[in-house]
Write an enzyme that holds these catalytic residues in place. Structure first.
Site, PDB file in Angstrom:
ATOM      1  N   GLU A 144       0.737  -1.108  -0.039  1.00 28.03           N
ATOM      2  CA  GLU A 144       0.197   0.189   0.009  1.00 28.03           C
ATOM      3  C   GLU A 144       0.895   1.211   0.045  1.00 28.03           C
ATOM      4  O   GLU A 144       0.610   2.375   0.808  1.00 28.03           O
ATOM      5  CB  GLU A 144      -1.002   0.094   1.153  1.00 28.03           C
ATOM      6  CG  GLU A 144      -1.920  -1.186   1.226  1.00 28.03           C
ATOM      7  CD  GLU A 144      -3.036  -1.100   2.368  1.00 28.03           C
ATOM      8  OE1 GLU A 144      -4.213  -1.409   2.147  1.00 28.03           O
ATOM      9  OE2 GLU A 144      -2.499  -0.740   3.351  1.00 28.03           O
ATOM     10  N   GLU A 147      -7.095  -7.525  -0.942  1.00 23.89           N
ATOM     11  CA  GLU A 147      -7.668  -7.167   0.386  1.00 23.89           C
ATOM     12  C   GLU A 147      -9.101  -7.019  -0.067  1.00 23.89           C
ATOM     13  O   GLU A 147      -9.475  -5.685  -0.252  1.00 23.89           O
ATOM     14  CB  GLU A 147      -7.014  -6.259   0.956  1.00 23.89           C
ATOM     15  CG  GLU A 147      -5.613  -6.718   1.638  1.00 23.89           C
ATOM     16  CD  GLU A 147      -5.220  -5.535   2.584  1.00 23.89           C
ATOM     17  OE1 GLU A 147      -5.890  -4.776   3.154  1.00 23.89           O
ATOM     18  OE2 GLU A 147      -3.806  -5.782   2.843  1.00 23.89           O
TER      19      GLU A 147
END
Length: 715
Positions: free
Chosen positions: A178, A247
């Site tokens: 991320e 995710e």
């Protein structure tokens, strides 16, 4: 053996490896020469015990999963620089081998930054004090440390034969995590760091594809992937890469002081089906089993000890129904359609104002369709392929043969089975008061206030700040009785104030703002007065930039008002520091150390006090918990195992109604408003003996011991 025979065997072996190679194209990953639609679920090995792992993995397999996804937790594996730990809950090799035994694959997210609501984002605290370091950028010291760890993990997996080309289960590996949203604030070194990280990872020759999540500029051959509540609008940065969702948030985490978020399974299933119908081929539930932030691994700060995440398998390892069952049925429907799904891209037909059909066909005649209704309140009857189908609002029906609807995301047929907490006994307590006004030989004195982490290195949550104030006989407050006011400014996360050994109160921050101010009147006498401030951490931040600049503790100013001179700034005078608590050093929380102090009768609501009791394990095999809802704030141990921080911090939020339809966010469906964010604390069965178990509580604020109860959890 002849030279020709040897050559033939080498050719066969080479062909086997080539056939087993994991590759990819724009449609999907390819394993053993076959394109695959892969369903994955996150299970983090340190958030459960090794004794729980086989059952969790089997339940994941029974739920239709192909892959188990996990981060690798650097600070758990290298708590001291150069000293590695791969045992007990951190036995990564054992965990991966158990996944292989179950016949599943592994996505190994090495990072080594993990976020994950994990203490310091998975970074070891010693890394902050490497000279010249700057985290997650084009910085030599950071890159050297990161490369050493990544290469160590890859080498370990290779030596154990755990990559798919070796016959192992690992089909994917991840570097970084991320980072994309951080690039704009990390400056000129960000892009070169991303390129370096990708090149470094590929150079390890792991033999499987590497991924970077939320990284739109991930360089070839690294695959950029999506994280979020929905990812159907995600497009990889190359037409040669598959659409992967690393995710799919099955719920959300809980913070102390926050509500418990819940995600309706109808919406989660809708999100997954949306992704698949748009051409997605890999989806991972984050989390499939959330588990527990044992020890002091919770990050945030202020992340709760429970990491349940409203996952299909709950914190205790029990099936959350109907979520697990409804998703299992979805996976079966997707697998029935797999041959058509992997054959190519869908064609899209408008079958209504809010309704569409996504149709997949293979060259051999296989056909699968997804019929979607995006209206948030109105059901629809649609015509497709010569038939009519009823679509509830905000739903998708799966037709594996383009004719029969075998599944609808909003039609839940799985049985509901709510979990119950059952009382299993109380406790008889003894108490030991922590010394709040004494220092030992490890104390040290410095001019001014010093940042907490630089002294504790996170070896303890606690740091004493102690200084002395001289009060002249002429001070007016000595006659008037209007005591002076002490004000303490802290970077977080909690402080308790004592003057001359007397407790005067506490203050604490919260998840949305860890900084705090304590302000209160304190009783002082003529002469020397001792001010003792106990500063405590509630997890280190797990997300953000420039980790090397983060700080906690009493940074000041610390002032005393109401004196003849007005306000006196105490910040720059001499302060004495004591790392940790006396009880910690004596090990009173352990089975052996518990006898090192003299315990008295159960103390009332006293701050900074240790309490112990003994208990027998509840009969049967149901998971066990401690009900600590009557306590204040502290830490809890069972047989020397730190089950985590506890805090009966009341949750504030909006716990109104919850409809599955419409776009979900973590603020949409909340529970526990007005109650403690977390009340029950998981005690793994493997940590218990049949009898004579020791429970120790370190209570910081002063709680009610009479309400502490042993519980079992059933469905």
């Amino acid at each position: 053996m002849s030279g020709g025979a040897v050559a033939f065997l080498l050719l066969v072996a080479a062909a086997a490896v080539a056939n087993a190679a994991v590759t990819y194209d724009h449609r999907s990953l390819t394993i053993n020469g076959q394109r695959r639609i892969l369903i994955s679920g996150s299970i983090h090995y340190p958030r459960s015990t090794p004794e729980m792992w086989p059952d969790l993995i089997q339940k994941a397999k029974d739920g239709g999963l192909d892959v188990i996804q996990t981060y690798v937790f650097w600070n758990g594996h290298e708590p001291v620089q150069g000293q590695y730990y791969f045992s007990d809950r951190y036995d990564l090799v054992r965990f991966v081998k158990l996944v292989k035994q179950a016949g599943l694959y592994v996505n190994l997210r090495i990072g080594p930054y993990v976020c994950a609501e994990w203490n310091y984002g998975g970074f070891p605290v010693w890394l902050k004090y490497v000279p010249g370091i700057s985290f997650r950028t084009d910085n030599g010291p950071f890159k050297a440390a990161m490369q050493t760890f990544v290469e160590k993990i890859v080498s370990m997996m290779k030596s154990e034969g755990l990559f798919e080309w070796q016959g192992g289960p690992i089909i994917l590996a991840q570097v970084e995590n991320e980072y994309g949203p951080m690039e704009s604030v990390m400056g000129s070194g960000a892009k070169s760091y991303v390129d370096w990280a990708a090149k470094m990872a590929v150079a390890t020759n792991a033999g499987v594809p590497w991924i970077m999540c939320k990284q739109d500029d991930a360089p070839d051959p690294v695959i950029n992937t999506c994280n979020g509540f929905y990812c159907d609008d995600f497009t990889p940065n190359s037409k040669n890469k598959p659409s992967m969702w690393t995710e799919a948030w099955s719920g959300w985490f809980t913070a102390f002081g926050g509500t418990v978020p819940q995600r309706p399974v109808e919406d989660l299933a809708f999100a997954v089906a949306r992704f698949i119908q748009k051409g997605g081929s890999f989806i991972n539930y984050y989390m499939y089993h959330g588990g527990t932030n044992f020890d002091r691994t919770a990050g945030g700060p202020f992340i709760a000890t429970s990491y349940d995440y409203d996952a299909p398998i709950d914190e205790y390892g029990l099936l959350r129904q109907p979520k697990w069952g409804h998703l299992t049925n979805l996976h079966k429907a997707i697998k029935q359609a797999e041959t058509a799904l992997v054959a190519g891209d869908p064609t899209v037909q408008n079958i209504g104002n809010y309704e569409k059909a996504y149709v997949f066909r293979s060259s051999s005649g296989d056909c699968a369709a997804f019929l979607s209704n995006f209206h948030t309140s109105a059901a629809a009857r649609v015509a497709f392929n010569g038939r009519r189908y009823d679509l509830p609002a905000w739903s998708i029906s799966v037709l594996p043969d383009c004719r029969t609807a075998v599944y609808n995301t909003a039609t839940v047929t799985a049985a509901s089975s709510p979990a119950k907490m059952n009382p299993a006994g109380g406790f008889t307590w003894q108490s030991y008061g922590e010394a709040t006004n004494s220092l030992d030989e490890t104390a040290f004195t410095k001019d001014g206030l010093v940042e907490q982490l630089s002294m504790t290195w996170d070896k303890s949550d606690y740091l004493w700040y102690t200084t002395y104030v001289n009060i002249d006989s002429g001070e007016q407050f000595l006659k008037s009785g209007q005591w002076p006011q002490l004000t303490v400014y802290s970077a977080g996360h909690s402080v308790q104030v004592f003057v001359n050994g007397q407790y005067f109160g506490n203050a604490y921050g919260g998840y949305d703002g860890p900084k705090l101010t304590y302000s209160g009147y304190v009783k002082m006498w003529q002469g020397s007065n001792k001010i003792s401030i106990l500063s405590s951490a509630v997890g280190l931040p797990n997300v953000g930039t420039h980790y090397e600049t983060w700080n906690i503790g009493v940074l000041g100013p610390v002032t005393l008002s109401g004196l003849n001179e007005g306000k006196r700034d105490l910040s720059k005078q001499k302060w004495t520091y004591q790392i940790g608590l006396k009880g910690e050093k004596l090990g009173v929380h352990s089975v052996s150390g518990s006898s090192s102090v003299e315990w008295g009768g159960a103390a009332g609501k006293q701050p900074v006090t240790w309490h112990r009791a003994y208990f027998n394990a509840p009969a049967g095999g149901a998971p066990v918990a401690l009900d600590l809802g009557s306590m204040g704030k502290g830490q809890a141990w069972v047989n020397g195992h730190l089950i985590g921080r506890y805090w009966s911090y009341k949750a504030s939020g909006n716990c109104g109604g919850c409809s599955y339809a419409g776009t979900y966010s973590e603020k949409k469906c909340q529970a526990n408003c007005g109650d403690a964010s977390q009340r029950w604390y998981h005690v793994p069965r493997s940590w218990l003996n049949p009898s004579g178990n020791l429970v120790v509580l370190l209570e910081e604020f002063g709680g009610d011991l009479s309400g502490v109860t042993l519980m079992t959890r059933t469905t």
